[in-house]
Design a protein around this motif. Sequence first.
Motif, PDB file in Angstrom:
ATOM      1  N   THR A 315      -3.953  -7.589   4.306  1.00 22.79           N
ATOM      2  CA  THR A 315      -4.409  -6.236   4.639  1.00 22.79           C
ATOM      3  C   THR A 315      -3.266  -5.239   4.551  1.00 22.79           C
ATOM      4  OG1 THR A 315      -6.088  -7.121   6.135  1.00 22.79           O
ATOM      5  CG2 THR A 315      -5.480  -4.812   6.427  1.00 22.79           C
ATOM      6  N   LEU A 316      -2.121  -5.596   5.124  1.00 18.73           N
ATOM      7  CA  LEU A 316      -0.965  -4.702   5.110  1.00 18.73           C
ATOM      8  C   LEU A 316      -0.535  -4.381   3.688  1.00 18.73           C
ATOM      9  CD1 LEU A 316       2.148  -5.067   7.408  1.00 18.73           C
ATOM     10  CD2 LEU A 316       2.401  -4.533   4.996  1.00 18.73           C
ATOM     11  N   THR A 317      -0.402  -5.421   2.850  1.00 19.01           N
ATOM     12  CA  THR A 317       0.092  -5.226   1.488  1.00 19.01           C
ATOM     13  C   THR A 317      -0.874  -4.390   0.658  1.00 19.01           C
ATOM     14  OG1 THR A 317       1.193  -7.380   1.624  1.00 19.01           O
ATOM     15  CG2 THR A 317       0.936  -6.415  -0.562  1.00 19.01           C
ATOM     16  N   VAL A 318      -2.162  -4.692   0.747  1.00 16.53           N
ATOM     17  CA  VAL A 318      -3.154  -3.930  -0.028  1.00 16.53           C
ATOM     18  C   VAL A 318      -3.183  -2.473   0.422  1.00 16.53           C
ATOM     19  CG1 VAL A 318      -5.619  -3.682  -0.496  1.00 16.53           C
ATOM     20  CG2 VAL A 318      -4.562  -5.944  -0.554  1.00 16.53           C
ATOM     21  N   THR A 319      -3.098  -2.249   1.738  1.00 11.06           N
ATOM     22  CA  THR A 319      -3.099  -0.876   2.258  1.00 11.06           C
ATOM     23  C   THR A 319      -1.879  -0.115   1.771  1.00 11.06           C
ATOM     24  OG1 THR A 319      -4.239  -1.626   4.247  1.00 11.06           O
ATOM     25  CG2 THR A 319      -3.210   0.543   4.332  1.00 11.06           C
ATOM     26  N   CYS A 320      -0.732  -0.765   1.774  1.00  7.29           N
ATOM     27  CA  CYS A 320       0.490  -0.109   1.316  1.00  7.29           C
ATOM     28  C   CYS A 320       0.350   0.347  -0.136  1.00  7.29           C
ATOM     29  CB  CYS A 320       1.672  -1.071   1.465  1.00  7.29           C
ATOM     30  SG  CYS A 320       3.265  -0.356   1.048  1.00  7.29           S
ATOM     31  N   ILE A 321      -0.199  -0.521  -0.973  1.00  5.16           N
ATOM     32  CA  ILE A 321      -0.368  -0.180  -2.387  1.00  5.16           C
ATOM     33  C   ILE A 321      -1.384   0.946  -2.567  1.00  5.16           C
ATOM     34  CG2 ILE A 321      -1.162  -1.079  -4.616  1.00  5.16           C
ATOM     35  CD1 ILE A 321      -0.069  -3.819  -3.723  1.00  5.16           C
ATOM     36  N   GLY A 322      -2.426   0.964  -1.736  1.00  4.85           N
ATOM     37  CA  GLY A 322      -3.483   1.968  -1.895  1.00  4.85           C
ATOM     38  C   GLY A 322      -3.304   3.217  -1.064  1.00  4.85           C
ATOM     39  N   THR A 323      -2.140   3.376  -0.413  1.00 10.37           N
ATOM     40  CA  THR A 323      -1.943   4.521   0.476  1.00 10.37           C
ATOM     41  C   THR A 323      -2.084   5.853  -0.243  1.00 10.37           C
ATOM     42  OG1 THR A 323      -0.558   3.299   2.037  1.00 10.37           O
ATOM     43  CG2 THR A 323      -0.267   5.682   1.969  1.00 10.37           C
ATOM     44  N   SER A 324      -1.570   5.945  -1.470  1.00  7.88           N
ATOM     45  CA  SER A 324      -1.635   7.229  -2.189  1.00  7.88           C
ATOM     46  C   SER A 324      -3.074   7.688  -2.369  1.00  7.88           C
ATOM     47  CB  SER A 324      -0.942   7.103  -3.552  1.00  7.88           C
ATOM     48  OG  SER A 324      -1.564   6.100  -4.337  1.00  7.88           O
ATOM     49  N   ARG A 325      -3.984   6.765  -2.647  1.00  9.54           N
ATOM     50  CA  ARG A 325      -5.395   7.137  -2.805  1.00  9.54           C
ATOM     51  C   ARG A 325      -6.018   7.535  -1.466  1.00  9.54           C
ATOM     52  NH1 ARG A 325      -7.894   2.654  -7.067  1.00  9.54           N
ATOM     53  NH2 ARG A 325      -6.485   3.154  -8.806  1.00  9.54           N
ATOM     54  N   ILE A 326      -5.620   6.836  -0.413  1.00  9.36           N
ATOM     55  CA  ILE A 326      -6.123   7.188   0.919  1.00  9.36           C
ATOM     56  C   ILE A 326      -5.683   8.595   1.296  1.00  9.36           C
ATOM     57  CG2 ILE A 326      -5.994   6.607   3.370  1.00  9.36           C
ATOM     58  CD1 ILE A 326      -5.625   3.670   2.510  1.00  9.36           C
ATOM     59  N   VAL A 327      -4.410   8.902   1.032  1.00  6.25           N
ATOM     60  CA  VAL A 327      -3.878  10.217   1.369  1.00  6.25           C
ATOM     61  C   VAL A 327      -4.576  11.310   0.566  1.00  6.25           C
ATOM     62  CG1 VAL A 327      -1.805  11.671   1.279  1.00  6.25           C
ATOM     63  CG2 VAL A 327      -1.646   9.314   2.099  1.00  6.25           C
ATOM     64  N   GLU A 328      -4.896  11.033  -0.700  1.00  8.26           N
ATOM     65  CA  GLU A 328      -5.612  12.010  -1.519  1.00  8.26           C
ATOM     66  C   GLU A 328      -6.967  12.356  -0.909  1.00  8.26           C
ATOM     67  OE1 GLU A 328      -5.983  10.510  -5.454  1.00  8.26           O
ATOM     68  OE2 GLU A 328      -3.838  10.675  -5.912  1.00  8.26           O
ATOM     69  N   ARG A 329      -7.600  11.387  -0.273  1.00 14.10           N
ATOM     70  CA  ARG A 329      -8.934  11.603   0.292  1.00 14.10           C
ATOM     71  C   ARG A 329      -8.892  12.291   1.654  1.00 14.10           C
ATOM     72  NH1 ARG A 329     -13.433   8.951  -1.647  1.00 14.10           N
ATOM     73  NH2 ARG A 329     -13.100   7.629  -3.462  1.00 14.10           N
ATOM     74  N   VAL A 330      -7.976  11.862   2.537  1.00 12.38           N
ATOM     75  CA  VAL A 330      -8.022  12.349   3.919  1.00 12.38           C
ATOM     76  C   VAL A 330      -6.892  13.316   4.253  1.00 12.38           C
ATOM     77  CG1 VAL A 330      -9.122  10.195   4.630  1.00 12.38           C
ATOM     78  CG2 VAL A 330      -6.648  10.437   4.878  1.00 12.38           C
ATOM     79  N   GLY A 331      -5.844  13.372   3.422  1.00 14.41           N
ATOM     80  CA  GLY A 331      -4.714  14.249   3.706  1.00 14.41           C
ATOM     81  C   GLY A 331      -3.617  13.526   4.477  1.00 14.41           C
ATOM     82  N   ARG A 332      -2.411  14.075   4.412  1.00 17.48           N
ATOM     83  CA  ARG A 332      -1.264  13.420   5.017  1.00 17.48           C
ATOM     84  C   ARG A 332      -1.330  13.397   6.538  1.00 17.48           C
ATOM     85  NH1 ARG A 332       4.294  15.095   1.861  1.00 17.48           N
ATOM     86  NH2 ARG A 332       4.008  13.742   0.048  1.00 17.48           N
ATOM     87  N   LYS A 333      -1.771  14.492   7.123  1.00 23.63           N
ATOM     88  CA  LYS A 333      -1.814  14.536   8.580  1.00 23.63           C
ATOM     89  C   LYS A 333      -2.775  13.484   9.127  1.00 23.63           C
ATOM     90  CE  LYS A 333      -2.781  17.377  12.629  1.00 23.63           C
ATOM     91  NZ  LYS A 333      -3.066  18.722  13.170  1.00 23.63           N
ATOM     92  N   ALA A 334      -3.984  13.438   8.584  1.00 21.11           N
ATOM     93  CA  ALA A 334      -4.966  12.472   9.056  1.00 21.11           C
ATOM     94  C   ALA A 334      -4.469  11.049   8.854  1.00 21.11           C
ATOM     95  CB  ALA A 334      -6.295  12.670   8.329  1.00 21.11           C
ATOM     96  N   ALA A 335      -3.783  10.802   7.721  1.00 17.57           N
ATOM     97  CA  ALA A 335      -3.257   9.464   7.459  1.00 17.57           C
ATOM     98  C   ALA A 335      -2.175   9.095   8.472  1.00 17.57           C
ATOM     99  CB  ALA A 335      -2.706   9.384   6.044  1.00 17.57           C
TER     100      ALA A 335
END
Length: 487
Positions: A315-335
């Motif tokens: 979970t940790l490794t996959v999340t780390c790799i996909g963080t840029s896409r998560i940030v694009e969706r929710v924004g840096r503050k929310a992340a």
Amino acid sequence: MIDAIALPSRRSSWLGLLTVLSLVLLVAMDGSVLYLAIPRVTAALKPTADQTLWILDIYGFLVSALLIAFGTIGDRHGRLKLIMIGASVFGLGSLGAAFSETPAALIACRALMGLGGATLLPSGLAIVSALFPDPRERAQAIGLFAATFAAGFAIGPVLGGLLLQSFAWGVVFLINVPVVVVFLVAAPVFLREVRDAGSGRIDLASLLLSFLGLLLTVWSVKTAAADGFGSRQALVGGLGLGALALFIDRQRRIDDPLLDLNLFRDPVFTIAILTGLLSLVVWSATGSLSGIYLQAVLDHPVLAAALLTLPGAITLTVTCIGTSRIVERVGRKAALVATHALIGTGVLLLLLTTVETGGPALIASTIVAGLGYGLSFSLVAEIAVSAVPAERAGAAGSIAETSNELGNALGISLLGSVSALCFRLFGPGLAGTLNETLAHPGLPPEAALQAKQAFVTGLHAVAGLAGASTLLVAVAAGLWLPRKLPT
């Protein structure tokens, strides 16, 4: 101005990146590889409770204390030269650790590994940046650098557990040696020297004050937890706090500070650094205690314990790799807020563990917290650097890396001391650690149960403190940070 000798071809750039990433993986793994190995180490070397904590965290202390200083040395005298020396020292320390026969020898070899490891992260990142003149490729390479570092922390306990199923405990260090040898052969071929002629001087007084301040303060806390608070702990702790106060005062007055305190005037930068520090404090403390819990309390074999940590690692490794896409969706503050909320919630799930059962609660904890850790590892450096002027980006990046390594060491030291205090207060009083107590000759069943219950009480105390702290920072980040963070 950065001087990179001879621009590399695109193919050699990616080969150079792979060469650096092999060392990054090792440095990160060695921050966590002992989490499942420590019961085997204590059984073989029989360290005291205090020595056990030093075996775990002396590596992280030296890396964090020397990271910024070695970054400046590399800027001035050459990153490649420094990383080659550091890799050699790291390899020698690993070899010595693998064959250590006493706790003191293992602590000394772990310290040597920390000395070498402190050269690798800042120098490696600078070399990787110089390998990729194209901004888009450079961003991809730095993203892989961060993901590899996160993956190393995540898979360290798993790999250690798998190896320990078939080999003696020294194998968790011996695996470093062939990787270091391959790096020393490949580095002169695929990497080029990088230096910055405009870097500032190293203030030795600041380095000494910061190192002694951390060392003395943490020693005081750890020995007080293990043996009780007395005049010696008060004296040493006072000296440590005094050294840290002098260090902070000196950073305000000198031209080339190791720690640029002006950067902390920006709340975005401050929250980012606090995120890096706190996430590793929680990760290291709960990770090391969970390894002991699975083996010594629940009596799981080391391979079964390793497999129970695998879902969280993935979970940790996959999340780390996909963080840029998560940030694009929710924004840096929310992340950033979600980072603390997820870690805090995940860690509090450890309160559901008991002496009889706890595997499902631990898996759920590592998965939920793993989402937060993955976000943290990718976000912290990026947000910290973007929050400051471009001319201070290097200092911000070094502080971000240092916060991670310092958090890794402080988690085991400070929160580990909370666990040790609980065991001293509620355990049967036969020894300072759970493993020592369970190995006591002729131990009655009721004393063994009391020892396990005392350890679980300590685990719950650590989980409660860690979970509450991270949730408080989540609230602070939500209130203090601007709606849109700088990019």
